[in-house]
Motif scaffolding. Sequence first.
Motif, PDB file in Angstrom:
ATOM      1  N   MET A   1      95.858   4.616 111.292  1.00 20.57           N
ATOM      2  CA  MET A   1      95.208   3.463 110.715  1.00 20.57           C
ATOM      3  C   MET A   1      94.066   3.889 109.785  1.00 20.57           C
ATOM      4  SD  MET A   1      95.508   0.341 110.604  1.00 20.57           S
ATOM      5  CE  MET A   1      94.839  -1.236 110.606  1.00 20.57           C
ATOM      6  N   VAL A   2      93.289   4.876 110.238  1.00 22.90           N
ATOM      7  CA  VAL A   2      92.175   5.374 109.430  1.00 22.90           C
ATOM      8  C   VAL A   2      92.698   5.989 108.127  1.00 22.90           C
ATOM      9  CG1 VAL A   2      90.296   7.060 109.357  1.00 22.90           C
ATOM     10  CG2 VAL A   2      90.716   5.752 111.443  1.00 22.90           C
ATOM     11  N   LEU A   3      93.805   6.701 108.229  1.00 19.75           N
ATOM     12  CA  LEU A   3      94.401   7.310 107.042  1.00 19.75           C
ATOM     13  C   LEU A   3      94.844   6.238 106.048  1.00 19.75           C
ATOM     14  CD1 LEU A   3      95.239   9.915 105.677  1.00 19.75           C
ATOM     15  CD2 LEU A   3      97.434   9.744 106.848  1.00 19.75           C
ATOM     16  N   LEU A   4      95.385   5.147 106.530  1.00 18.52           N
ATOM     17  CA  LEU A   4      95.801   4.046 105.673  1.00 18.52           C
ATOM     18  C   LEU A   4      94.607   3.394 104.977  1.00 18.52           C
ATOM     19  CD1 LEU A   4      98.125   2.298 104.668  1.00 18.52           C
ATOM     20  CD2 LEU A   4      97.759   0.822 106.658  1.00 18.52           C
ATOM     21  N   ILE A   5      93.511   3.219 105.697  1.00 12.44           N
ATOM     22  CA  ILE A   5      92.292   2.648 105.112  1.00 12.44           C
ATOM     23  C   ILE A   5      91.746   3.562 104.019  1.00 12.44           C
ATOM     24  CG2 ILE A   5      89.880   2.036 105.582  1.00 12.44           C
ATOM     25  CD1 ILE A   5      90.856   1.036 108.332  1.00 12.44           C
ATOM     26  N   ILE A   6      91.735   4.857 104.275  1.00  9.85           N
ATOM     27  CA  ILE A   6      91.253   5.830 103.276  1.00  9.85           C
ATOM     28  C   ILE A   6      92.150   5.797 102.042  1.00  9.85           C
ATOM     29  CG2 ILE A   6      90.961   8.293 102.796  1.00  9.85           C
ATOM     30  CD1 ILE A   6      90.027   8.577 105.720  1.00  9.85           C
ATOM     31  N   LEU A   7      93.458   5.725 102.247  1.00  9.20           N
ATOM     32  CA  LEU A   7      94.396   5.668 101.128  1.00  9.20           C
ATOM     33  C   LEU A   7      94.184   4.399 100.305  1.00  9.20           C
ATOM     34  CD1 LEU A   7      96.824   6.888  99.662  1.00  9.20           C
ATOM     35  CD2 LEU A   7      98.283   5.618 101.241  1.00  9.20           C
ATOM     36  N   VAL A   8      94.018   3.257 100.954  1.00  8.11           N
ATOM     37  CA  VAL A   8      93.793   2.000 100.240  1.00  8.11           C
ATOM     38  C   VAL A   8      92.477   2.049  99.466  1.00  8.11           C
ATOM     39  CG1 VAL A   8      93.307  -0.458 100.558  1.00  8.11           C
ATOM     40  CG2 VAL A   8      95.230   0.591 101.751  1.00  8.11           C
ATOM     41  N   LEU A   9      91.422   2.552 100.081  1.00  8.05           N
ATOM     42  CA  LEU A   9      90.136   2.660  99.388  1.00  8.05           C
ATOM     43  C   LEU A   9      90.222   3.595  98.187  1.00  8.05           C
ATOM     44  CD1 LEU A   9      87.603   2.733 102.363  1.00  8.05           C
ATOM     45  CD2 LEU A   9      88.032   0.861 100.752  1.00  8.05           C
ATOM     46  N   THR A  10      90.962   4.684  98.318  1.00  7.19           N
ATOM     47  CA  THR A  10      91.151   5.613  97.207  1.00  7.19           C
ATOM     48  C   THR A  10      91.899   4.934  96.062  1.00  7.19           C
ATOM     49  OG1 THR A  10      91.193   7.485  98.723  1.00  7.19           O
ATOM     50  CG2 THR A  10      92.090   7.853  96.521  1.00  7.19           C
ATOM     51  N   LEU A  11      92.951   4.206  96.403  1.00  6.99           N
ATOM     52  CA  LEU A  11      93.712   3.496  95.373  1.00  6.99           C
ATOM     53  C   LEU A  11      92.869   2.418  94.694  1.00  6.99           C
ATOM     54  CD1 LEU A  11      97.209   3.138  97.074  1.00  6.99           C
ATOM     55  CD2 LEU A  11      96.579   4.615  95.159  1.00  6.99           C
ATOM     56  N   VAL A  12      92.053   1.717  95.447  1.00  8.10           N
ATOM     57  CA  VAL A  12      91.166   0.702  94.863  1.00  8.10           C
ATOM     58  C   VAL A  12      90.167   1.362  93.913  1.00  8.10           C
ATOM     59  CG1 VAL A  12      89.312  -0.934  95.396  1.00  8.10           C
ATOM     60  CG2 VAL A  12      91.440  -0.993  96.702  1.00  8.10           C
ATOM     61  N   PHE A  13      89.614   2.505  94.315  1.00  6.16           N
ATOM     62  CA  PHE A  13      88.666   3.215  93.456  1.00  6.16           C
ATOM     63  C   PHE A  13      89.334   3.677  92.168  1.00  6.16           C
ATOM     64  CE2 PHE A  13      86.816   7.193  91.947  1.00  6.16           C
ATOM     65  CZ  PHE A  13      85.545   6.750  91.632  1.00  6.16           C
ATOM     66  N   VAL A  14      90.531   4.264  92.270  1.00  4.30           N
ATOM     67  CA  VAL A  14      91.241   4.742  91.077  1.00  4.30           C
ATOM     68  C   VAL A  14      91.602   3.561  90.164  1.00  4.30           C
ATOM     69  CG1 VAL A  14      93.382   5.830  90.269  1.00  4.30           C
ATOM     70  CG2 VAL A  14      92.086   6.861  92.127  1.00  4.30           C
ATOM     71  N   ALA A  15      92.036   2.463  90.744  1.00  3.75           N
ATOM     72  CA  ALA A  15      92.363   1.283  89.934  1.00  3.75           C
ATOM     73  C   ALA A  15      91.110   0.735  89.252  1.00  3.75           C
ATOM     74  CB  ALA A  15      93.002   0.202  90.810  1.00  3.75           C
ATOM     75  N   GLY A  16      90.003   0.700  89.953  1.00  5.87           N
ATOM     76  CA  GLY A  16      88.744   0.230  89.360  1.00  5.87           C
ATOM     77  C   GLY A  16      88.271   1.146  88.245  1.00  5.87           C
ATOM     78  N   ALA A  17      88.350   2.454  88.476  1.00  5.20           N
ATOM     79  CA  ALA A  17      87.940   3.414  87.450  1.00  5.20           C
ATOM     80  C   ALA A  17      88.848   3.317  86.226  1.00  5.20           C
ATOM     81  CB  ALA A  17      87.947   4.833  88.011  1.00  5.20           C
ATOM     82  N   SER A  18      90.141   3.141  86.450  1.00  4.04           N
ATOM     83  CA  SER A  18      91.083   3.005  85.331  1.00  4.04           C
ATOM     84  C   SER A  18      90.799   1.739  84.532  1.00  4.04           C
ATOM     85  CB  SER A  18      92.526   2.958  85.841  1.00  4.04           C
ATOM     86  OG  SER A  18      92.853   4.155  86.484  1.00  4.04           O
ATOM     87  N   THR A  19      90.524   0.652  85.220  1.00  4.39           N
ATOM     88  CA  THR A  19      90.213  -0.613  84.543  1.00  4.39           C
ATOM     89  C   THR A  19      88.928  -0.489  83.737  1.00  4.39           C
ATOM     90  OG1 THR A  19      91.326  -1.851  86.287  1.00  4.39           O
ATOM     91  CG2 THR A  19      89.784  -3.072  84.894  1.00  4.39           C
TER      92      THR A  19
END
Length: 142
Positions: A1-19
């Motif tokens: 579960m923790v790994l999934l949360i870290i993955l989602v947060l990483t994807l949100v950060f990359v999407a935000g940085a890309s935007t």
Amino acid sequence: MVLLIILVLTLVFVAGASTYRLVMLRRGGTAALLRSLPARGGQGWRHGLIRYDEDRLVFFKLTSLKFGPDSTVHRQGLEIVERRAPQGDEFDIMSDDIVVVAVTDPHSSFELALDRGSMAAFLSWVESRPSDRARRTRGGPS
């Protein structure tokens, strides 16, 4: 579960940085290719946008997620070392109407590839800079 949360947060950060980067690039600028010197052959060229302000030129790479500019060329002390047409394997990424100019400032050396209209704007920006003497008298005592 923790790994999934870290993955989602990483994807949100990359999407935000890309935007954010996309918004920065859509504000406008001049299409350019830039590479740091020394370089060999056609290696090291990066596609991006340049923007001018009063005392510097900033370069934003198209493929970067950095929040600020990827390279900065300072206007004061800028010297145009060489002007040339693309050579050899540079034609793989450049057309015939591109002009390559080698520039140095007190901090670094670059080559900048621009089309003829953009090169005229760049040269105008360089030539219209205030002289060192004018800068000293503006900031000095009256």
